[in-house]
Design an enzyme around this catalytic site. Structure first.
Site, PDB file in Angstrom:
ATOM      1  N   GLU A 172     -11.207   6.990 -28.538  1.00 39.25           N
ATOM      2  CA  GLU A 172     -11.597   6.128 -27.421  1.00 39.25           C
ATOM      3  C   GLU A 172     -11.378   6.776 -26.054  1.00 39.25           C
ATOM      4  OE1 GLU A 172      -9.997   2.173 -27.785  1.00 39.25           O
ATOM      5  OE2 GLU A 172     -10.921   1.855 -29.727  1.00 39.25           O
ATOM      6  N   GLU A 378     -12.044   1.930 -36.477  1.00 34.11           N
ATOM      7  CA  GLU A 378     -11.126   0.824 -36.149  1.00 34.11           C
ATOM      8  C   GLU A 378     -11.910  -0.480 -36.124  1.00 34.11           C
ATOM      9  OE1 GLU A 378      -8.721   1.030 -32.589  1.00 34.11           O
ATOM     10  OE2 GLU A 378      -8.259   3.134 -32.985  1.00 34.11           O
TER      11      GLU A 378
HETATM   12  C1  FCB Z   1      -8.066   0.148 -29.704  1.00 36.64           C
HETATM   13  C2  FCB Z   1      -7.039   1.250 -29.779  1.00 36.64           C
HETATM   14  C3  FCB Z   1      -5.909   0.961 -30.746  1.00 36.64           C
HETATM   15  C4  FCB Z   1      -5.480  -0.484 -30.683  1.00 36.64           C
HETATM   16  C5  FCB Z   1      -6.671  -1.394 -30.835  1.00 36.64           C
HETATM   17  C6  FCB Z   1      -6.334  -2.866 -30.848  1.00 36.64           C
HETATM   18  O1  FCB Z   1      -8.702   0.193 -28.472  1.00 36.64           O
HETATM   19  O2  FCB Z   1      -7.643   2.466 -30.149  1.00 36.64           O
HETATM   20  O3  FCB Z   1      -4.863   1.848 -30.475  1.00 36.64           O
HETATM   21  O4  FCB Z   1      -4.799  -0.713 -29.518  1.00 36.64           O
HETATM   22  O5  FCB Z   1      -7.578  -1.150 -29.809  1.00 36.64           O
END
Ligand code: FCB
Length: 477
Positions: A172, A378
């Site tokens: 990210e 994620e």
């Molecule tokens: C993302 C992050 C991770 C966590 C999630 C909820 O943006 O990569 O570390 O904080 O959100």
């Protein structure tokens, strides 16, 4: 009454990776052990008012010492992959020079433990924990950080390439650049739109150079990627102004990375939207070529859609752009854009539950880059989980969230997206950045005073899906 035969359950292909994700600062702890130095997050946590109740990642969930127990849990849950990040200040404490062996040894042991349990390690080189020394020397807005990152990538790749086959450079980079240097709700907490754009460029450059460095030291079979939090954008109305807000946020939220990384150039409209702030002279001849490296897969992180309008009036005061409040904008060149609450149910983060955003992102990517395999690196949700009287943790909302998003992935695959894996965020309740330990994203509950791990009911459900490859509906659906 004739019974209609049940429709077959959605099935995922054999070899699909069923994973969970964590990141170093959020789980490891052991912040001052074996030569590790401070990262920007250690500094940020010590700055009053930055993190909920002054929480820090000093102990986190002690994964550094409890990784064997955690790998056992993963095996019990039928996971076939684990996505973790390598802590830069643990393996190269000052951000330059030789690696610290104890630091590398931790990841060697972790990878070995995973491999012995039949779990594929997927390593991210940078999940936001820049060595403080490099921030003091200018951080990501400075060009030399990209060079340092490529050197660090080579050190880690050389040491661990015999055990780890899947790599991501950055996690990210939008958050690193625009929350770290734009809105300041993340470390290092700077609020300067030009610094944020410079950081975005040097993260891009660091990514490209790290890919090149890794290709030089890793076996030819290694699979390289980057994990992006792409924004699934929706206009508030069909008006031309709202459509233009979508274009603008797509430029500074998505194409600022997709453009140079996958297509070899920054989008013209991004340069125009930000021309009053900078002439982008920090982009040097040859940079585009260095950034534009072939990738073996792309990681997509998705939680909730982003609804925008062309005027800030009527917009929700709370930012719908991720982590934390803050008064400065993380969106350079988009002062006129309003952010709105997406409709629907919400998680404990206040994020709307809307799996169609994930389908939108995956099919959009598949359309534009049909050759590029995808992984959902994620996806998950925070809820107010509590340990029940029987000692268990029942979290049906999380199960429903995971089920709905896996169904969206299955639909995206039917619509042509080549999705190879899924990583629930997160394996364990952990340090949720500016929210500290207040927000729980884990499949496994952690009691933050005893560090006891208790798989939640969502973890049991997910284990069944991972084992069978079939998307069983949660009980009650
Ligand atoms: C993302 C992050 C991770 C966590 C999630 C909820 O943006 O990569 O570390 O904080 O959100």
């Amino acid at each position: 009454m004739a019974l209609t035969p049940a429709a077959p359950l959605p099935r995922f292909p054999a070899g699909f990776l069923w994973g969970a994700a964590t990141s170093a600062y959020q789980v490891e702890g052991a912040a001052a052990e074996d030569g590790r130095t401070a990262s920007i997050w250690d500094t940020f946590c010590r700055t009053p008012g930055k993190v909920f109740q002054g929480h820090t990642g000093e102990v986190a969930v002690d994964h550094y010492h409890r990784f064997r127990e955690d790998v056992r849990l993963m095996a019990e849950l039928g996971l076939t992959a684990y996505r973790f990040s390598v802590s830069w200040p643990r393996v190269q404490p000052t951000g330059r020079g030789p690696a610290v062996q104890q630091g590398l040894d931790f990841y060697r042991r972790l990878a070995d433990e995973l491999l012995a349990a039949g779990i594929t390690p997927v390593a991210t080189l940078y999940h936001w924990d820049l060595p403080q020394e490099l921030e003091s020397a200018g951080g990501w807005p400075g060009r030399s950080t990209a060079e340092r990152f490529a050197e660090y990538a080579a050190l880690v790749g050389e040491a661990l390439g015999d055990r780890i086959g899947h790599w991501s450079t950055l996690n990210e980079p939008w958050c690193s650049a625009f929350l770290g240097y734009g809105s300041g709700v993340h470390a290092p907490g700077r609020t300067d739109p030009v610094a944020a754009l410079r950081a975005a460029h040097h993260l891009n450059l660091g990514h490209g150079r790290a890919v090149t460095a890794l290709r030089g030291v890793l076996p030819a079979t290694a699979r390289l990627s980057v994990a992006l939090n792409l924004h699934a954008l929706r206009p508030l109305t069909g008006s031309a102004a709202d459509q233009d807000a979508v274009r603008r946020i797509d430029a500074v939220g998505n194409r600022v990375f997709l453009g140079p990384m996958l297509e070899g150039a920054y989008p013209e409209d991004l340069l125009a939207d930000t021309a009053h702030l900078t002439d982008w002279a920090f982009v040097r001849p040859g940079d585009h070529k260095e950034i534009h490296q072939p990738l073996d897969w792309l990681g997509v992180n998705y939680y909730t859609p982003t609804v925008v309008s062309g005027t800030p009036e009527g917009a929700a005061p709370a930012r719908e752009d991720g982590h934390g409040g803050g008064t400065a904008s993380p969106w350079p060149g988009a002062d006129q854009v309003g952010f709105h609450r997406a409709p629907g149910e919400r998680t404990a983060m206040g994020w709307a539950v809307d799996p169609t955003g994930l389908h939108q992102l995956l099919t959009g990517l598949a359309h534009r880059h049909p050759e590029l395999p995808l992984m959902v690196t994620e996806n998950g949700a925070a809820y107010h989980d509590e340990v029940g009287e029987d000692g268990g943790v029942d979290d049906p909302e999380r199960t429903a969230y995971l089920h709905a998003h896996l169904a969206a992935i299955h639909r995206a695959a039917a619509d042509g997206a080549d999705v190879r894996g899924y990583f629930a965020w997160s394996l364990l309740d952990n340090f949720e950045w500016a929210y500290g330990y207040e927000k729980r994203f884990g499949l496994v509950h952690v009691d933050h005073s005893t560090l006891t791990r208790t798989p939640k009911s969502s973890a049991r459900w997910y284990a069944g899906v991972a084992r069978s490859g079939e998307l069983h509906p949660p009980v009650g659906l």
